[in-house]
Design a protein around this motif. Structure first.
Motif, short mmCIF file in Angstrom:
data_model
loop_
_atom_site.label_atom_id
_atom_site.label_comp_id
_atom_site.label_asym_id
_atom_site.label_seq_id
_atom_site.Cartn_x
_atom_site.Cartn_y
_atom_site.Cartn_z
N UNK A 158 0.85 -1.18 0.00
CA UNK A 158 0.00 0.00 0.00
C UNK A 158 0.89 1.24 0.00
N UNK A 159 0.66 2.13 -0.93
CA UNK A 159 1.46 3.35 -1.03
C UNK A 159 1.08 4.30 0.10
N UNK A 160 2.06 4.77 0.85
CA UNK A 160 1.82 5.71 1.95
C UNK A 160 2.16 7.14 1.55
N UNK A 161 3.29 7.32 0.89
CA UNK A 161 3.76 8.66 0.51
C UNK A 161 4.52 8.59 -0.81
N UNK A 162 4.29 9.59 -1.65
CA UNK A 162 5.09 9.78 -2.86
C UNK A 162 5.69 11.17 -2.83
N UNK A 163 6.96 11.27 -3.14
CA UNK A 163 7.66 12.55 -3.11
C UNK A 163 8.60 12.62 -4.31
N UNK A 164 9.13 13.82 -4.55
CA UNK A 164 10.09 14.01 -5.64
C UNK A 164 11.26 14.83 -5.12
N UNK A 165 12.44 14.60 -5.69
CA UNK A 165 13.58 15.47 -5.41
C UNK A 165 14.01 16.12 -6.72
N UNK A 166 14.38 17.39 -6.63
CA UNK A 166 14.77 18.13 -7.81
C UNK A 166 13.60 18.84 -8.45
N UNK A 167 13.90 19.95 -9.11
CA UNK A 167 12.89 20.71 -9.84
C UNK A 167 13.30 20.77 -11.31
N UNK A 168 12.46 21.37 -12.13
CA UNK A 168 12.76 21.53 -13.54
C UNK A 168 14.13 22.20 -13.71
N UNK A 169 14.37 23.24 -12.92
CA UNK A 169 15.61 24.02 -13.05
C UNK A 169 16.82 23.23 -12.56
N UNK A 170 16.74 22.65 -11.36
CA UNK A 170 17.91 21.95 -10.83
C UNK A 170 18.24 20.72 -11.67
N UNK A 171 17.22 20.10 -12.26
CA UNK A 171 17.47 18.93 -13.11
C UNK A 171 18.23 19.34 -14.38
N UNK A 172 17.83 20.45 -14.98
CA UNK A 172 18.54 20.94 -16.17
C UNK A 172 20.00 21.24 -15.84
N UNK A 173 20.23 21.94 -14.75
CA UNK A 173 21.60 22.31 -14.39
C UNK A 173 22.42 21.09 -13.96
N UNK A 174 21.76 20.12 -13.30
CA UNK A 174 22.48 18.90 -12.92
C UNK A 174 22.97 18.15 -14.16
N UNK A 175 22.10 18.03 -15.15
CA UNK A 175 22.50 17.30 -16.34
C UNK A 175 23.54 18.08 -17.16
N UNK A 176 23.50 19.40 -17.07
CA UNK A 176 24.53 20.22 -17.70
C UNK A 176 25.89 19.92 -17.09
N UNK A 177 25.95 19.84 -15.77
CA UNK A 177 27.22 19.55 -15.09
C UNK A 177 27.70 18.14 -15.42
N UNK A 178 26.78 17.17 -15.46
CA UNK A 178 27.16 15.81 -15.83
C UNK A 178 27.78 15.80 -17.23
N UNK A 179 27.18 16.53 -18.15
CA UNK A 179 27.73 16.64 -19.51
C UNK A 179 29.13 17.27 -19.48
N UNK A 180 29.25 18.35 -18.71
CA UNK A 180 30.55 19.02 -18.60
C UNK A 180 31.64 18.08 -18.10
#
Length: 237
Positions: A158-180
């Protein structure tokens, strides 16, 4: 309880995985108190978040397969990829972070996880939503919150809680750094071995985008339809 998680998994702005790992650290710390008693860390690796849990016993289980070296990791028990070598209703809690995307047979493993858990025990799961291919060739899936809900409910949870980490902006910048880090910094070759130049390059290609992303994320609307990780807390029926 020792609350200290190594800097690699609770990083500063100079770390190439700053956004994803800081987000995971905060989310796991937020829900760690829900897990009690005898805990299995499924797909434990080096047990990077062990210090966040205050439990009676912390048992790390992992699979010894291609794509990931377990050298210098803290694995207590290896399983064969299908059967978890513990009796029924053995664990009070299960934690599994960044593992489900590597399981081609997830629908076989979820009943196994259910089997070794006590009734009403809880499982805390994190899965990447936006991330590049990793631990190749064992990188099989990216799960939305809706997919995880469906799979868990289908397999006795039974699912009790669903959450997310990261936003549209932080995800874009995170992947930019990974590429770098993966494709830009290697272009500088031997210059990366010279300390002052290495610092400047890391400042430009890691620190600066991390800092820019942090500032923009504070100023602009925080949208999470594009995000880094899904976090799920569920209970065995």
């Amino acid at each position: 309880m020792n609350n200290r998680v190594t800097s690699g998994f609770n990083p500063n702005l100079f770390h190439p995985f700053f956004f994803v790992r800081k987000g995971l650290y905060k989310a796991i710390k937020k829900y760690a108190g829900e897990l009690q008693g005898v805990l299995m860390d499924f797909g434990c690796g080096s047990k990077p978040y062990k210090a966040l849990f205050n439990v009676e016993q912390y048992i790390g289980v992992d699979y010894n397969g291609d794509g990931h070296s377990h050298e210098k990791e803290e694995i207590d028990v290896f399983y064969d990829g299908k059967t978890i070598p513990f009796p029924d209703a053995h664990f009070d809690a299960v934690f599994s972070s960044e593992v489900f995307e590597h399981l081609f047979n997830l629908e076989e493993i979820l009943p196994e996880l259910n089997r070794v858990m006590k009734p009403k025990s809880k499982i805390l799961i994190t899965c990447p939503f936006v991330w590049n291919e990793h631990e190749v060739p064992n990188d099989y899936a990216r799960y939305t919150q809706f997919a995880l809900k469906h799979l868990l409910e289908k397999n006795g949870f039974t699912l009790l809680t669903t959450d997310k980490s990261g936003t549209f902006i932080t995800t874009i910048f995170q992947m930019m750094v990974v590429y770098n880090v993966q494709y830009i910094l290697p272009l500088f070759g031997f210059l990366m071995k010279i300390s002052p130049i290495r610092f400047i390059l890391k400042f430009l290609f890691i620190l600066l985008p991390n800092l820019t992303g942090t500032i923009l994320n504070a100023l602009l609307p925080k949208k999470q339809d594009f995000y880094q990780n899904t976090i799920v807390l569920a209970e065995k029926n």
